[in-house]
Design a protein around this motif. Structure first.
Motif, PDB file in Angstrom:
ATOM      1  N   LYS A 487      -5.511   2.630   9.361  1.00  0.00           N
ATOM      2  CA  LYS A 487      -6.933   1.448   9.617  1.00  0.00           C
ATOM      3  C   LYS A 487      -6.693   0.274   9.394  1.00  0.00           C
ATOM      4  O   LYS A 487      -7.549  -0.477  10.132  1.00  0.00           O
ATOM      5  CB  LYS A 487      -7.823   2.130   7.775  1.00  0.00           C
ATOM      6  CG  LYS A 487      -8.047   3.505   8.089  1.00  0.00           C
ATOM      7  CD  LYS A 487      -8.874   3.814   6.626  1.00  0.00           C
ATOM      8  CE  LYS A 487      -9.311   5.517   7.354  1.00  0.00           C
ATOM      9  NZ  LYS A 487     -10.262   5.520   8.317  1.00  0.00           N
ATOM     10  N   GLN A 491      -8.290  -2.371  11.765  1.00  0.00           N
ATOM     11  CA  GLN A 491      -9.096  -3.437  11.189  1.00  0.00           C
ATOM     12  C   GLN A 491      -7.963  -4.684  12.010  1.00  0.00           C
ATOM     13  O   GLN A 491      -8.716  -5.482  12.686  1.00  0.00           O
ATOM     14  CB  GLN A 491      -9.045  -3.460   9.983  1.00  0.00           C
ATOM     15  CG  GLN A 491     -10.157  -4.875   9.168  1.00  0.00           C
ATOM     16  CD  GLN A 491     -10.035  -4.451   8.042  1.00  0.00           C
ATOM     17  OE1 GLN A 491      -9.683  -3.631   6.660  1.00  0.00           O
ATOM     18  NE2 GLN A 491     -10.672  -5.561   7.123  1.00  0.00           N
ATOM     19  N   LEU A 625     -13.475  -0.229   8.775  1.00  0.00           N
ATOM     20  CA  LEU A 625     -13.040  -0.012   8.211  1.00  0.00           C
ATOM     21  C   LEU A 625     -12.528  -0.513   7.069  1.00  0.00           C
ATOM     22  O   LEU A 625     -11.582   0.222   6.086  1.00  0.00           O
ATOM     23  CB  LEU A 625     -11.767  -0.687   9.466  1.00  0.00           C
ATOM     24  CG  LEU A 625     -12.337   0.515  10.661  1.00  0.00           C
ATOM     25  CD1 LEU A 625     -11.303  -0.262  12.266  1.00  0.00           C
ATOM     26  CD2 LEU A 625     -11.626   2.046  10.583  1.00  0.00           C
ATOM     27  N   ARG A 629     -11.371   2.027   4.611  1.00  0.00           N
ATOM     28  CA  ARG A 629      -9.445   1.521   3.705  1.00  0.00           C
ATOM     29  C   ARG A 629      -9.725   1.430   1.719  1.00  0.00           C
ATOM     30  O   ARG A 629      -9.072   1.666   1.132  1.00  0.00           O
ATOM     31  CB  ARG A 629      -8.856   0.439   4.068  1.00  0.00           C
ATOM     32  CG  ARG A 629      -7.665  -0.328   3.419  1.00  0.00           C
ATOM     33  CD  ARG A 629      -6.921  -1.313   3.877  1.00  0.00           C
ATOM     34  NE  ARG A 629      -8.060  -2.408   3.699  1.00  0.00           N
ATOM     35  CZ  ARG A 629      -7.392  -3.236   2.624  1.00  0.00           C
ATOM     36  NH1 ARG A 629      -7.455  -2.505   1.642  1.00  0.00           N
ATOM     37  NH2 ARG A 629      -8.537  -4.168   2.097  1.00  0.00           N
TER      38      ARG A 629
END
Length: 777
Positions: A487, A491, A625, A629
């Motif tokens: 992720k 990102q 995201l 996360r």
């Protein structure tokens, strides 16, 4: 065929489990039977026993024995004079003692008149007299045949040769075949040799016959040239025979045998015939599944023993079912009473594999093995094909596999199969490790030790697997960490795309400003020129007007002056007209330019709006995201609640809201808070953790569903429902799936609004392939 006639046959085999048996009969071939067609109890049905029976036929034309009996003495007494020598030999070899005793006495004491042409009675005469009398009688018969030059004399010669062979392995007169051979012309000399009545023939005659023969006859000659049971062999016929033998190539392999065979199987177009004693390696069976699906005719023959056919063995039933669906393949089990010990495979009747190699993990990884491949050696292929058909003729295709249980009685442990199966599974587990399938490797290694607890190598291997197969929490945390890194990468990529898009927007706007400044400058220049032209035109108008005034003042000008004045007037009018037209043209051009600028402005505004929307979407995805996360980071430190079992599906969130986990198993059973248990394929799925449903709410809630025994095979569907809102209208969650076989999966998302549903994932699970994801959020 007369279905009311009686036949003698020998019980080849009887399978109590399948409740089915086979009778061999010289006259009509094989006939199957069921015990209810017997006049004896099942316990008294013994192989190699002689029985009398009649037949019927099933829908596929196969002979089925009925009215089967051991009580046939009365029938023998009534009909023995009609029996052939072959049938009398069968009765004297396999019949019950009472019948054999009566038949011998009858043959020895029967003085009834009989035609010399009756083969059976003539044989009885030869048997019941000494060799001197038989020798003289046969010589007289042979002397009576002057020349063998017609079908009648040829038949008589064959009959005499048959008389000469009272016993299968001896002859009364050793040189009798040669004396009859000398009486035959070339055609019948060749026929006597070709049909196996004599073991010799003139070499030049064989060459001559071969050169003019059809392809079918050439093959028969070549087969005959390989020799007979007395050892006769022609080493060389002629160049024409040698050139007619198809070019054959051969090679031998001592390692990597499995891949060599599978590569050739994958190329098969028409047929595959396999006879291997032991078959446990799943790579071969999967290759055969594919060929059956492609329409290739596959016939597979293996031993029905505790190595091949047991509860943890290969899925031969799938092969059988595929063959039935396609109508192109059959599976055969050979019994262990008369071991089928072959290891050969024929592909498209062109390629032959043969050697010591069984299709097992044991052979692939442990033994010193060999396997030879022959290409286009049609004579050799034909011999193996005939052997396959010969064995198959006493078997019936298997429709349903009935496996042996895992635990065997030691006195049934043929070929030390406890050790063999244990080692074979050990190597299968090592293959699973190569594919990073630790769960499956561990399970197989455990079974290997259950079968043979003294397998030291399996014990060491299991310890190695334990060291490599980390505990559930370590695996889950590693999976979460992997998902967090993924992720973060996504990102970062989105942030780079946003920065790039902003830079592109700034450059585009700068370029637009420059073009706009350029356009304004050009417009100012155009207006300046227009003003200069207008001033010039005004000066011209003034000048013309002054001249006109001057002309008007001169009334006494002559006609020439009048005409010039008229011309000047005309020019003035033309100038005014041009000015008007130029004015209209400019107004039209200005209008068009205005419309064009308006259209371009509209397009630019639409593009700017689209870019703003894309940027907003990417910014939303970046934020999502980042949220997921952070959610994973906080989840990583929280241990899973509830049982793991063979398959676990867990739900976590971080609010007092009430989320519900819903799972549909392969039987479409719905497991959730109102139906916490469901049975599928004899395995129970349970919801054992249900958080935030009542008064005892927590900020670290979980729900957990697991299967403790075996995870059912088939398709699963996982959903999350927002049951009660207490804090957030948008509630983030983490769903974790941990299978026995394969890697865990982590899914992050959010459910928005009370009573709404999010479909998390659809996946399938199989004990060989593990978990396969189909659709997911």
């Amino acid at each position: 065929m007369n279905i009311n006639k009686k036949y003698f046959g020998i019980i080849k085999w009887y399978d109590k489990v399948k409740n089915y048996g086979l009778i061999q009969c010289q006259e009509i071939g094989d006939a199957g039977f069921k015990p209810y067609n017997f006049d004896s109890e099942v316990e008294n049905i013994n192989p190699n026993s002689l029985v009398l029976f009649s037949i019927t036929q099933n829908g596929r034309g196969r002979n089925i024995a009925k009215e089967i009996t051991y009580d046939y003495l009365k029938y023998v007494k009534t009909n023995y004079r009609k029996f052939s020598k072959g049938l009398i030999d069968v009765i004297l070899s396999y019949g019950n003692e009472e019948t054999k005793k009566w038949l011998r006495s009858k043959l020895n004491g029967d003085n009834q008149q009989s035609s010399v042409g009756n083969v059976d009675l003539f044989n009885a005469v030869l048997k019941n007299n000494d060799s001197t009398y038989a020798d003289k009688l046969l010589k007289n018969l042979a002397d009576g045949v002057k020349n063998i030059d017609s079908n009648d004399t040829y038949s008589a010669a064959i009959q005499i040769l048959n008389y000469n062979k009272i016993n299968l392995e001896s002859e009364y007169i050793p040189d009798l075949p040669y004396s009859l051979y000398l009486k035959a012309n070339d055609d019948y000399k060749f026929e006597l040799w070709l049909n196996g009545h004599i073991s010799f023939c003139n070499l030049e005659l064989i060459k001559q016959k071969f050169e003019s023969a059809t392809s079918e006859l050439k093959q028969k000659i070549l087969t005959r040239c390989q020799g007979n049971k007395k050892g006769f062999l022609i080493n060389e016929i002629s160049d024409s025979i040698e050139s007619s033998i198809s070019t054959s190539t051969g090679d031998v392999y001592f390692d990597g045998i499995r891949d060599k065979i599978i590569n050739e199987i994958k190329k098969a177009k028409e047929s595959i015939y396999i006879a291997v004693a032991w078959f446990t390696n799943h790579y071969f069976l999967e290759a055969l599944y594919t060929k059956v699906e492609e329409g290739v005719h596959v016939e597979l023959m293996i031993l029905n023993d505790y190595i091949n056919n047991w509860v943890e063995g290969l899925d031969f039933q799938k092969f059988i079912d595929l063959g039935k669906n396609k109508g192109n393949s059959n599976f055969y089990f050979c019994g262990v009473d008369n071991i089928m010990h072959h290891k050969f495979c024929i592909i498209d009747e062109q390629i032959l594999f043969n050697g010591s190699y069984n299709w097992t993990y044991y052979a692939e990884h442990r033994n010193h093995e060999n396997c030879m491949i022959f290409r286009n050696n049609l004579n050799l292929v034909e011999k193996f094909k005939l052997e396959f058909e010969a064995i198959k003729s006493s078997l019936s295709p298997v429709n349903e596999i009935v496996p042996f249980e895992r635990d065997l009685d030691s006195n049934l442990d043929i070929f030390s199969c406890r050790e063999y199966r244990s080692k074979d599974l050990e190597y299968k587990a090592k293959d699973a490790i190569k594919q990073n399938n630790f769960g499956n490797a561990y399970r197989i290694a455990e079974i290997s030790l259950q079968i043979n607890p003294e397998n030291a190598e399996a014990i060491r291997f299991l310890e190695e697997v334990k060291m490599q197969n980390e505990d559930e929490e370590t695996i889950r945390k590693a999976t979460i960490e992997k998902e967090i890194i993924e992720k973060q990468k996504r990102q970062q990529n989105i942030e780079e795309e946003i920065a790039k898009q902003k830079l592109e927007t700034e450059l585009r706007q700068k370029k637009e400003r420059e073009e706009r400044d350029k356009e304004i400058k050009a417009k100012l220049e155009e207006e300046k020129l227009l003003k200069e032209r207008q001033l010039k035109e005004e000066e011209e108008k003034k000048k013309l007007k002054a001249q006109e005034e001057e002309l008007k003042a001169k009334k006494q000008l002559e006609e020439q002056e009048r005409l010039r004045l008229a011309e000047l007037e005309k020019k003035r009018e033309l100038l005014l007209k041009n000015q008007e037209e130029e004015k209209l043209r400019k107004e039209k051009q200005d209008k068009e330019n205005e419309l064009k600028r308006a259209e371009e402005l509209k397009k630019k505004q639409a593009e700017e709006k689209r870019q703003e929307e894309l940027l907003a979407q990417k910014e939303d995805e970046r934020k999502r995201l980042e949220e997921e996360r952070l959610l994973l980071e906080s989840t990583k430190s929280t241990s899973l609640q509830g049982k793991r079992g063979k398959l676990r599906i867990n739900l976590q969130w971080k609010t007092f809201d009430d989320l519900d986990l819903h799972v549909y198993d392969p039987a479409n059973n719905h497991i959730y808070y109102q139906a916490k248990e469901a049975t599928c394929q004899n395995s129970i799925g349970k919801l054992d953790v249900d958080a935030n449903a009542g008064s005892g709410q927590t900020k670290t809630p979980q729900e957990n569903i697991f299967w403790d025994n075996e995870a059912p095979e088939g398709n699963y569907k996982v959903e999350v429902i927002f049951f009660t809102k207490r804090e957030l209208n948008e509630c983030p969650f983490v769903a974790t799936i941990i299978p026995e076989l394969g890697e865990p999966k982590i899914y992050t998302s959010k459910v928005i609004g009370e009573k709404n549903t999010v479909k998390v994932v659809e996946f399938s699970y199989h004990k060989n392939e593990g978990m396969i994801i189909k659709n997911s959020i």
